[in-house]
Design a protein around this motif. Structure first.
Motif, mmCIF file in Angstrom:
data_model
loop_
_atom_site.group_PDB
_atom_site.id
_atom_site.type_symbol
_atom_site.label_atom_id
_atom_site.label_comp_id
_atom_site.label_asym_id
_atom_site.label_seq_id
_atom_site.Cartn_x
_atom_site.Cartn_y
_atom_site.Cartn_z
ATOM 1 N N THR A 221 12.027 0.384 1.146
ATOM 2 C CA THR A 221 11.599 1.413 0.200
ATOM 3 C C THR A 221 10.140 1.142 -0.131
ATOM 4 N N LYS A 222 9.309 2.174 -0.046
ATOM 5 C CA LYS A 222 7.888 1.980 -0.355
ATOM 6 C C LYS A 222 7.709 1.465 -1.771
ATOM 7 N N SER A 223 6.785 0.531 -1.906
ATOM 8 C CA SER A 223 6.455 -0.073 -3.190
ATOM 9 C C SER A 223 5.103 0.471 -3.657
ATOM 10 N N PRO A 224 4.914 0.587 -4.971
ATOM 11 C CA PRO A 224 3.622 1.057 -5.480
ATOM 12 C C PRO A 224 2.562 -0.044 -5.569
ATOM 13 N N THR A 225 2.906 -1.269 -5.184
ATOM 14 C CA THR A 225 1.969 -2.380 -5.295
ATOM 15 C C THR A 225 0.708 -2.114 -4.474
ATOM 16 N N PRO A 226 -0.466 -2.127 -5.120
ATOM 17 C CA PRO A 226 -1.710 -1.860 -4.388
ATOM 18 C C PRO A 226 -2.321 -3.122 -3.800
ATOM 19 N N THR B 121 -5.703 -3.964 -0.775
ATOM 20 C CA THR B 121 -6.558 -3.608 0.357
ATOM 21 C C THR B 121 -7.127 -4.900 0.928
ATOM 22 N N CYS B 122 -6.828 -5.138 2.198
ATOM 23 C CA CYS B 122 -7.362 -6.301 2.898
ATOM 24 C C CYS B 122 -8.800 -5.985 3.295
ATOM 25 N N PRO B 123 -9.732 -6.916 3.110
ATOM 26 C CA PRO B 123 -11.128 -6.631 3.434
ATOM 27 C C PRO B 123 -11.379 -6.279 4.901
ATOM 28 N N TRP B 124 -10.522 -6.774 5.808
ATOM 29 C CA TRP B 124 -10.787 -6.474 7.217
ATOM 30 C C TRP B 124 -9.693 -5.636 7.893
ATOM 31 N N LYS B 125 -8.485 -5.553 7.282
ATOM 32 C CA LYS B 125 -7.411 -4.731 7.871
ATOM 33 C C LYS B 125 -7.312 -3.353 7.231
ATOM 34 N N GLY B 126 -7.609 -3.249 5.943
ATOM 35 C CA GLY B 126 -7.551 -1.954 5.261
ATOM 36 C C GLY B 126 -6.480 -1.900 4.192
ATOM 37 N N VAL B 127 -6.056 -0.681 3.847
ATOM 38 C CA VAL B 127 -5.084 -0.453 2.780
ATOM 39 C C VAL B 127 -3.691 -0.841 3.261
ATOM 40 N N CYS B 128 -3.037 -1.665 2.465
ATOM 41 C CA CYS B 128 -1.710 -2.179 2.792
ATOM 42 C C CYS B 128 -0.637 -1.364 2.077
ATOM 43 N N GLN B 129 0.478 -1.139 2.764
ATOM 44 C CA GLN B 129 1.661 -0.532 2.152
ATOM 45 C C GLN B 129 2.726 -1.621 2.048
ATOM 46 N N TYR B 130 3.125 -1.932 0.813
ATOM 47 C CA TYR B 130 4.206 -2.892 0.608
ATOM 48 C C TYR B 130 5.538 -2.158 0.547
ATOM 49 N N PRO C 26 -0.704 1.282 7.452
ATOM 50 C CA PRO C 26 -0.529 2.598 8.094
ATOM 51 C C PRO C 26 -1.772 3.080 8.840
ATOM 52 N N GLU C 27 -2.943 2.826 8.280
ATOM 53 C CA GLU C 27 -4.194 3.254 8.903
ATOM 54 C C GLU C 27 -5.219 2.127 8.813
ATOM 55 N N PRO C 28 -5.054 1.088 9.636
ATOM 56 C CA PRO C 28 -5.984 -0.040 9.570
ATOM 57 C C PRO C 28 -7.400 0.378 9.940
ATOM 58 N N TYR C 29 -8.344 -0.393 9.460
ATOM 59 C CA TYR C 29 -9.733 -0.148 9.844
ATOM 60 C C TYR C 29 -9.845 -0.266 11.369
ATOM 61 N N PRO C 30 -10.504 0.679 12.026
ATOM 62 C CA PRO C 30 -10.649 0.617 13.491
ATOM 63 C C PRO C 30 -11.245 -0.699 13.994
ATOM 64 N N ALA C 31 -12.162 -1.298 13.244
ATOM 65 C CA ALA C 31 -12.776 -2.558 13.672
ATOM 66 C C ALA C 31 -11.746 -3.690 13.748
#
Length: 100
Positions: free
Chosen positions: A38-43, A45-54, A72-77
């Motif tokens: 179940t998706k969690s609302p915990t925020p 953001t990894c500096p090199w991977k991007g926004v994390c979904q817990y 879900p949408e990691p930084y392309p780099a």
């Protein structure tokens, strides 16, 4: 490899299909049994991977908050650093045991 919580298999895939990042095994999305997450609302953001979904992980009886996570949408780099596109792959920790 399998991700197991209290005897319940949450994810199952050949090791060759998983991606290891910073010591965590990431399972391909199709190998994860979504009914246990179940998706969690915990925020976060990894500096090199991007926004994390817990995710809260449940074995059908017990639930454990934030025991799975995905990008879900990691930084392309980050694809170059990891060597693969790991979009929506799911990793587990603490009570969820990853075994061969």
């Amino acid at each position: 490899m399998k991700a197991i919580l209290n005897g319940t298999v949450i994810a199952d895939a050949p090791e060759a299909d998983l991606i290891k990042i910073e010591g965590n095994w990431y399972f391909p999305p199709a190998s994860v049994k979504a009914e246990f997450l179940t998706k969690s609302p915990t925020p976060y953001t990894c500096p090199w991977k991007g926004v994390c979904q817990y995710f809260t992980v449940s074995d059908g009886t017990h639930s454990f908050n934030d025991r799975a996570f995905s990008y879900p949408e990691p930084y392309p780099a980050s694809f170059e650093r990891v060597g693969a596109d790991f979009s929506n792959y799911v990793a587990f920790w603490k009570e969820v045991q990853v075994t061969e």
